[in-house]
Design a protein around this motif. Structure first.
Motif, PDB file in Angstrom:
ATOM      1  N   THR A   1      30.804 -54.008  68.896  1.00 15.78           N
ATOM      2  CA  THR A   1      30.057 -55.257  68.976  1.00 15.78           C
ATOM      3  C   THR A   1      29.066 -55.105  70.119  1.00 15.78           C
ATOM      4  O   THR A   1      29.465 -54.894  71.266  1.00 15.78           O
ATOM      5  N   LEU A   2      27.785 -55.176  69.784  1.00 15.37           N
ATOM      6  CA  LEU A   2      26.725 -54.996  70.776  1.00 15.37           C
ATOM      7  C   LEU A   2      25.985 -56.309  70.965  1.00 15.37           C
ATOM      8  O   LEU A   2      25.547 -56.930  69.993  1.00 15.37           O
ATOM      9  N   PHE A   3      25.832 -56.739  72.203  1.00 18.90           N
ATOM     10  CA  PHE A   3      25.032 -57.903  72.558  1.00 18.90           C
ATOM     11  C   PHE A   3      23.767 -57.376  73.224  1.00 18.90           C
ATOM     12  O   PHE A   3      23.840 -56.690  74.242  1.00 18.90           O
ATOM     13  N   ILE A   4      22.610 -57.713  72.636  1.00 18.70           N
ATOM     14  CA  ILE A   4      21.349 -57.146  73.107  1.00 18.70           C
ATOM     15  C   ILE A   4      20.381 -58.262  73.457  1.00 18.70           C
ATOM     16  O   ILE A   4      20.140 -59.162  72.650  1.00 18.70           O
ATOM     17  N   GLU A   5      19.831 -58.205  74.649  1.00 23.17           N
ATOM     18  CA  GLU A   5      18.809 -59.167  75.033  1.00 23.17           C
ATOM     19  C   GLU A   5      17.638 -59.023  74.056  1.00 23.17           C
ATOM     20  O   GLU A   5      17.183 -57.894  73.807  1.00 23.17           O
ATOM     21  N   PRO A   6      17.172 -60.109  73.471  1.00 19.16           N
ATOM     22  CA  PRO A   6      16.153 -60.018  72.421  1.00 19.16           C
ATOM     23  C   PRO A   6      14.906 -59.218  72.783  1.00 19.16           C
ATOM     24  O   PRO A   6      14.334 -58.540  71.928  1.00 19.16           O
ATOM     25  N   SER A   7      14.484 -59.236  74.034  1.00 22.24           N
ATOM     26  CA  SER A   7      13.284 -58.488  74.419  1.00 22.24           C
ATOM     27  C   SER A   7      13.470 -56.977  74.320  1.00 22.24           C
ATOM     28  O   SER A   7      12.504 -56.224  74.348  1.00 22.24           O
ATOM     29  N   LEU A   8      14.716 -56.517  74.188  1.00 24.37           N
ATOM     30  CA  LEU A   8      14.985 -55.084  74.081  1.00 24.37           C
ATOM     31  C   LEU A   8      15.056 -54.595  72.638  1.00 24.37           C
ATOM     32  O   LEU A   8      15.133 -53.386  72.406  1.00 24.37           O
ATOM     33  N   LEU A   9      15.041 -55.517  71.678  1.00 22.26           N
ATOM     34  CA  LEU A   9      15.131 -55.119  70.274  1.00 22.26           C
ATOM     35  C   LEU A   9      13.886 -54.352  69.848  1.00 22.26           C
ATOM     36  O   LEU A   9      12.782 -54.627  70.309  1.00 22.26           O
ATOM     37  N   GLY A  10      14.081 -53.390  68.979  1.00 22.76           N
ATOM     38  CA  GLY A  10      12.970 -52.616  68.440  1.00 22.76           C
ATOM     39  C   GLY A  10      12.343 -51.644  69.421  1.00 22.76           C
ATOM     40  O   GLY A  10      11.217 -51.200  69.229  1.00 22.76           O
ATOM     41  N   GLN A  11      13.049 -51.292  70.472  1.00 21.96           N
ATOM     42  CA  GLN A  11      12.505 -50.411  71.501  1.00 21.96           C
ATOM     43  C   GLN A  11      13.006 -48.974  71.395  1.00 21.96           C
ATOM     44  O   GLN A  11      12.709 -48.160  72.248  1.00 21.96           O
ATOM     45  N   GLY A  12      13.802 -48.686  70.376  1.00 22.53           N
ATOM     46  CA  GLY A  12      14.322 -47.334  70.236  1.00 22.53           C
ATOM     47  C   GLY A  12      15.334 -46.975  71.309  1.00 22.53           C
ATOM     48  O   GLY A  12      15.338 -45.864  71.830  1.00 22.53           O
ATOM     49  N   LEU A  13      16.190 -47.911  71.655  1.00 19.31           N
ATOM     50  CA  LEU A  13      17.181 -47.690  72.707  1.00 19.31           C
ATOM     51  C   LEU A  13      18.259 -46.699  72.295  1.00 19.31           C
ATOM     52  O   LEU A  13      18.647 -46.640  71.133  1.00 19.31           O
ATOM     53  N   VAL A  14      18.745 -45.969  73.266  1.00 13.22           N
ATOM     54  CA  VAL A  14      19.887 -45.078  73.093  1.00 13.22           C
ATOM     55  C   VAL A  14      20.904 -45.449  74.160  1.00 13.22           C
ATOM     56  O   VAL A  14      20.583 -45.497  75.345  1.00 13.22           O
ATOM     57  N   LEU A  15      22.110 -45.720  73.723  1.00 15.59           N
ATOM     58  CA  LEU A  15      23.204 -46.050  74.636  1.00 15.59           C
ATOM     59  C   LEU A  15      24.067 -44.810  74.782  1.00 15.59           C
ATOM     60  O   LEU A  15      24.549 -44.256  73.804  1.00 15.59           O
ATOM     61  N   ASP A  16      24.232 -44.360  76.011  1.00 16.43           N
ATOM     62  CA  ASP A  16      24.984 -43.139  76.281  1.00 16.43           C
ATOM     63  C   ASP A  16      25.903 -43.395  77.461  1.00 16.43           C
ATOM     64  O   ASP A  16      25.937 -44.481  78.035  1.00 16.43           O
ATOM     65  N   ILE A  17      26.637 -42.384  77.833  1.00 16.66           N
ATOM     66  CA  ILE A  17      27.582 -42.465  78.936  1.00 16.66           C
ATOM     67  C   ILE A  17      27.218 -41.361  79.932  1.00 16.66           C
ATOM     68  O   ILE A  17      26.744 -40.311  79.546  1.00 16.66           O
TER      69      ILE A  17
END
Length: 97
Positions: free
Chosen positions: A60-76
């Motif tokens: 379940t990912l909660f994303i601030e709307p301004s970050l949508l469509g930015q090609g984000l990659v979530l890593d560790i």
């Protein structure tokens, strides 16, 4: 509109409850000015209604709307058992609140 979550971040998040929040965090310079930096936390946001909720890859990912469509990659990242989430790929020009 999805977010790419690396296999190692997905595995780590599943051990932490399967929830992540991605938001902009303001950073201020010592001589004025500032920038918003994308950050991620393994938790539900304090005000979930302000975020876009995505169910993806069992997370379940909660994303601030301004970050949508930015090609984000979530890593560790981290070492010796000390790990934290890391977001890359966000535009430095994303507007925060």
């Amino acid at each position: 509109m999805g977010i790419e979550v690396t296999a190692r971040a997905r595995e780590w998040l599943n051990k932490k409850g399967g929830v992540a929040t991605m938001r902009l965090s303001p950073r201020h310079g010592c001589c004025g000015g500032g920038a918003n930096v994308a950050v991620a936390e393994a938790r539900t946001p304090d005000e979930p209604t302000l975020y876009r909720r995505l169910e993806q890859d069992g997370l379940t990912l909660f994303i601030e709307p301004s970050l949508l469509g930015q090609g984000l990659v979530l890593d560790i990242e981290g070492f010796l058992g000390f790990r934290s989430l890391f977001v890359h790929g966000a535009s430095p020009y994303a507007q925060g609140k």
